[in-house]
Scaffold this motif. Structure first.
Motif, PDB file in Angstrom:
ATOM      1  N   ILE A   1      40.075  23.903  13.417  1.00 26.94           N
ATOM      2  CA  ILE A   1      38.727  23.602  13.715  1.00 26.94           C
ATOM      3  C   ILE A   1      38.104  23.578  12.147  1.00 26.94           C
ATOM      4  O   ILE A   1      38.357  24.401  11.323  1.00 26.94           O
TER       5      ILE A   1
ATOM      6  N   ASN B   1      34.668  23.725  10.189  1.00 26.37           N
ATOM      7  CA  ASN B   1      33.481  24.069  10.425  1.00 26.37           C
ATOM      8  C   ASN B   1      32.436  24.188   8.936  1.00 26.37           C
ATOM      9  O   ASN B   1      32.867  24.468   7.881  1.00 26.37           O
ATOM     10  N   THR B   2      31.590  23.110   8.760  1.00 20.37           N
ATOM     11  CA  THR B   2      30.695  22.872   7.685  1.00 20.37           C
ATOM     12  C   THR B   2      29.561  23.616   7.461  1.00 20.37           C
ATOM     13  O   THR B   2      29.095  23.629   6.339  1.00 20.37           O
TER      14      THR B   2
ATOM     15  N   ALA C   1      27.113  27.078   9.041  1.00 24.22           N
ATOM     16  CA  ALA C   1      26.719  28.173  10.082  1.00 24.22           C
ATOM     17  C   ALA C   1      25.332  28.007  10.553  1.00 24.22           C
ATOM     18  O   ALA C   1      24.312  27.627  10.015  1.00 24.22           O
TER      19      ALA C   1
END
Length: 161
Positions: free
Chosen positions: A43, A45-46, A48
């Motif tokens: 995964i 994730n770039t 939040a």
């Protein structure tokens, strides 16, 4: 992990170019355990996101829990409020909603704990499989961990629908 469940190899990797983290400085990468295939899902994730608190929802998986319906009926019949019927009913529903929320927190916590321990044990067994052939007991435990993980994740999928 091979179909026999006794060996595995590390084939899963993640590559980025040197400028990647300049553009996405908050990016994180997480490798998930091998649950359904012989590869680890990865995964990226770039960013939040925080969407705030979630509203009360009734989840379909609760109906599969032993005694859930019985508990709700018991809560419903045990609450007495001597006011006009519409006010009494609305108050009773709010009270039951609070009871269900409390129950759901306990259930969710138990499921998260069981899921985490099953994944941890599965990861340990797969790490052992990287270095040697697994015993029959270890293969059986691996299958049991996978069964528990699938069961909990299927219940979670019911809740998404």
């Amino acid at each position: 992990m091979f179909d026999r469940g006794d060996k595995s190899s590390k084939l899963d990797r993640f590559l980025v170019c040197p400028n990647f983290f300049n553009k996405w400085s908050l990016a994180t990468v997480m490798g998930l355990p091998r649950l359904y295939s012989d590869h680890c899902p990865i995964i990226l994730n770039t960013a939040a996101h925080d969407f705030g608190p979630s509203p009360f929802k009734f989840f379909t998986s609760w109906l599969d829990k032993p005694d859930f319906v019985h508990m709700v009926l018991q809560w419903y019949s045990s609450f007495m409020f001597h006011r006009p019927p519409d006010l009494a009913f609305a108050t009773k529903l709010r009270w039951i909603k609070g009871k269900i929320k409390s129950w759901a927190v306990v259930q969710r916590s138990a499921a998260v704990t069981l899921l985490a321990s099953s994944k941890l044990e599965l990861n340990y067994i797969e790490a052992v499989a990287d270095s040697r052939i697994l015993s029959q007991r270890e293969i059986d435990r691996r299958l049991e961990c996978k069964r528990v993980i699938v069961e909990i994740e299927c219940a979670n999928l019911l809740d998404i629908k």
